[in-house]
Design a protein around this motif. Structure first.
Motif, PDB file in Angstrom:
ATOM      1  N   MET A   1       0.817  -1.218   0.000  1.00 43.23           N
ATOM      2  CA  MET A   1       0.000   0.000   0.000  1.00 43.23           C
ATOM      3  C   MET A   1       0.856   1.275   0.000  1.00 43.23           C
ATOM      4  SD  MET A   1      -2.652  -1.310   2.899  1.00 43.23           S
ATOM      5  CE  MET A   1      -3.969  -0.113   2.688  1.00 43.23           C
ATOM      6  N   ILE A   2       2.133   1.136   0.319  1.00 40.71           N
ATOM      7  CA  ILE A   2       3.027   2.288   0.475  1.00 40.71           C
ATOM      8  C   ILE A   2       3.485   2.788  -0.890  1.00 40.71           C
ATOM      9  CG2 ILE A   2       5.221   3.052   1.459  1.00 40.71           C
ATOM     10  CD1 ILE A   2       4.844   0.911   3.638  1.00 40.71           C
ATOM     11  N   SER A   3       3.531   4.108  -1.033  1.00 42.59           N
ATOM     12  CA  SER A   3       3.965   4.703  -2.299  1.00 42.59           C
ATOM     13  C   SER A   3       5.465   4.507  -2.506  1.00 42.59           C
ATOM     14  CB  SER A   3       3.631   6.193  -2.323  1.00 42.59           C
ATOM     15  OG  SER A   3       4.437   6.894  -1.390  1.00 42.59           O
ATOM     16  N   ARG A   4       5.878   4.772  -3.713  1.00 41.45           N
ATOM     17  CA  ARG A   4       7.293   4.671  -4.060  1.00 41.45           C
ATOM     18  C   ARG A   4       7.734   5.930  -4.799  1.00 41.45           C
ATOM     19  NH1 ARG A   4       9.565  -0.551  -3.871  1.00 41.45           N
ATOM     20  NH2 ARG A   4       8.046  -2.142  -3.335  1.00 41.45           N
ATOM     21  N   GLU A   5       8.995   6.214  -4.628  1.00 40.35           N
ATOM     22  CA  GLU A   5       9.619   7.291  -5.384  1.00 40.35           C
ATOM     23  C   GLU A   5       9.922   6.765  -6.786  1.00 40.35           C
ATOM     24  OE1 GLU A   5       9.855  10.316  -4.500  1.00 40.35           O
ATOM     25  OE2 GLU A   5       9.377  10.115  -2.371  1.00 40.35           O
ATOM     26  N   PRO A   6      10.170   7.653  -7.747  1.00 41.72           N
ATOM     27  CA  PRO A   6      10.507   7.182  -9.097  1.00 41.72           C
ATOM     28  C   PRO A   6      11.709   6.227  -9.112  1.00 41.72           C
ATOM     29  CG  PRO A   6       9.991   9.504  -9.157  1.00 41.72           C
ATOM     30  CD  PRO A   6      10.020   9.109  -7.698  1.00 41.72           C
ATOM     31  N   SER A   7      12.601   6.347  -8.115  1.00 42.84           N
ATOM     32  CA  SER A   7      13.767   5.465  -8.021  1.00 42.84           C
ATOM     33  C   SER A   7      13.398   4.063  -7.560  1.00 42.84           C
ATOM     34  CB  SER A   7      14.779   6.055  -7.035  1.00 42.84           C
ATOM     35  OG  SER A   7      14.211   6.067  -5.720  1.00 42.84           O
ATOM     36  N   GLY A   8      12.151   3.878  -7.091  1.00 46.85           N
ATOM     37  CA  GLY A   8      11.712   2.583  -6.596  1.00 46.85           C
ATOM     38  C   GLY A   8      11.736   2.470  -5.083  1.00 46.85           C
ATOM     39  N   GLU A   9      12.350   3.445  -4.410  1.00 45.95           N
ATOM     40  CA  GLU A   9      12.393   3.412  -2.954  1.00 45.95           C
ATOM     41  C   GLU A   9      11.015   3.713  -2.378  1.00 45.95           C
ATOM     42  OE1 GLU A   9      15.532   5.536  -0.979  1.00 45.95           O
ATOM     43  OE2 GLU A   9      16.880   5.205  -2.681  1.00 45.95           O
TER      44      GLU A   9
ATOM     45  N   GLY B   1       6.260   9.809  -8.193  1.00 49.68           N
ATOM     46  CA  GLY B   1       6.864  11.054  -7.723  1.00 49.68           C
ATOM     47  C   GLY B   1       5.934  12.247  -7.736  1.00 49.68           C
ATOM     48  N   LYS B   2       4.642  12.005  -7.933  1.00 49.23           N
ATOM     49  CA  LYS B   2       3.683  13.111  -8.006  1.00 49.23           C
ATOM     50  C   LYS B   2       2.473  12.837  -7.125  1.00 49.23           C
ATOM     51  CE  LYS B   2       4.999  14.273 -12.654  1.00 49.23           C
ATOM     52  NZ  LYS B   2       4.894  13.774 -13.975  1.00 49.23           N
ATOM     53  N   PHE B   3       1.933  13.916  -6.573  1.00 51.91           N
ATOM     54  CA  PHE B   3       0.710  13.796  -5.791  1.00 51.91           C
ATOM     55  C   PHE B   3      -0.506  13.751  -6.705  1.00 51.91           C
ATOM     56  CE2 PHE B   3       3.555  15.556  -2.580  1.00 51.91           C
ATOM     57  CZ  PHE B   3       3.286  14.691  -1.526  1.00 51.91           C
ATOM     58  N   VAL B   4      -1.425  12.868  -6.407  1.00 50.31           N
ATOM     59  CA  VAL B   4      -2.670  12.769  -7.150  1.00 50.31           C
ATOM     60  C   VAL B   4      -3.595  13.904  -6.732  1.00 50.31           C
ATOM     61  CG1 VAL B   4      -4.701  11.320  -7.543  1.00 50.31           C
ATOM     62  CG2 VAL B   4      -2.428  10.272  -7.426  1.00 50.31           C
ATOM     63  N   TYR B   5      -3.581  14.221  -5.430  1.00 50.48           N
ATOM     64  CA  TYR B   5      -4.472  15.255  -4.888  1.00 50.48           C
ATOM     65  C   TYR B   5      -3.660  16.483  -4.485  1.00 50.48           C
ATOM     66  CZ  TYR B   5      -7.627  11.294  -4.549  1.00 50.48           C
ATOM     67  OH  TYR B   5      -8.386  10.201  -4.834  1.00 50.48           O
ATOM     68  N   ASN B   6      -3.663  17.500  -5.332  1.00 53.11           N
ATOM     69  CA  ASN B   6      -3.010  18.761  -4.999  1.00 53.11           C
ATOM     70  C   ASN B   6      -4.017  19.766  -4.449  1.00 53.11           C
ATOM     71  OD1 ASN B   6      -0.263  18.194  -5.691  1.00 53.11           O
ATOM     72  ND2 ASN B   6      -0.930  18.145  -7.815  1.00 53.11           N
ATOM     73  N   ASP B   7      -5.274  19.453  -4.599  1.00 54.95           N
ATOM     74  CA  ASP B   7      -6.355  20.319  -4.130  1.00 54.95           C
ATOM     75  C   ASP B   7      -7.209  19.502  -3.162  1.00 54.95           C
ATOM     76  OD1 ASP B   7      -8.712  21.769  -3.791  1.00 54.95           O
ATOM     77  OD2 ASP B   7      -8.798  22.393  -5.892  1.00 54.95           O
ATOM     78  N   LYS B   8      -7.271  19.947  -1.921  1.00 55.32           N
ATOM     79  CA  LYS B   8      -7.996  19.191  -0.903  1.00 55.32           C
ATOM     80  C   LYS B   8      -9.466  19.014  -1.256  1.00 55.32           C
ATOM     81  CE  LYS B   8      -7.752  20.862   3.230  1.00 55.32           C
ATOM     82  NZ  LYS B   8      -7.865  21.270   4.642  1.00 55.32           N
TER      83      LYS B   8
END
Length: 149
Positions: free
Chosen positions: A82-90, A103-110
């Motif tokens: 369930m945990i997100s990953r950075e573009p590097s895979g970490e 590396g991007k947020f899906v929700y930038n607007d609450k």
């Protein structure tokens, strides 16, 4: 679970000998043995290497000492999947994979996330939407992602 137990279980689940695990991590067999007996523990950099090599979060490697919650939507992160990953895979243990991906947020607007929650969260008591929205907003406002906004 202690770090030594987690590492032993991880190695056993992969059907690896201590020598094979050591080879994958570029350490000695003795280092793996000392970790598994609890004589020593991997340092921070080695935890990152183990995390990448075996696709497991650092929180899990440390025996899940803290309950992780997505700092965008508040969902408990009870499994590494369930945990997100950075573009590097970490792993990025601050966010779920649904709120932060590539590396991007899906929700930038609450308000977009609030709309999603209103339409997808159960409402067994038929609470008015305005009241539910205020409730969700109050809780989201306490999370890291929305404090920064």
């Amino acid at each position: 679970m202690e770090v030594r137990e987690v590492l032993l279980k991880l190695r056993s689940n992969q059907n690896l000998t201590q020598d094979q695990m050591a080879e994958r991590l570029h350490v000695t067999r003795q280092a793996v043995s000392r970790w598994e007996t609890g004589e020593t523990q991997p340092n921070t950099e080695m935890l990152k290497v183990i995390s990448r090599e075996f696709n497991v979060s650092i929180n899990t490697l440390l025996g899940a000492p803290r309950q992780l919650f997505c700092q965008c939507c508040g969902m408990p992160l009870s499994e590494d999947s369930m945990i997100s990953r950075e573009p590097s895979g970490e792993f990025n243990e601050d966010y779920c994979k649904w709120c932060y991906t590539d590396g991007k947020f899906v929700y930038n607007d609450k308000s977009v996330l609030l709309d999603f929650l209103l339409s997808h969260m159960p409402n067994p008591d038929n609470t008015p939407d305005a009241e539910r929205r205020a409730f969700f907003d109050k809780h989201l406002s306490q999370l890291k992602h929305w404090k920064q906004a």
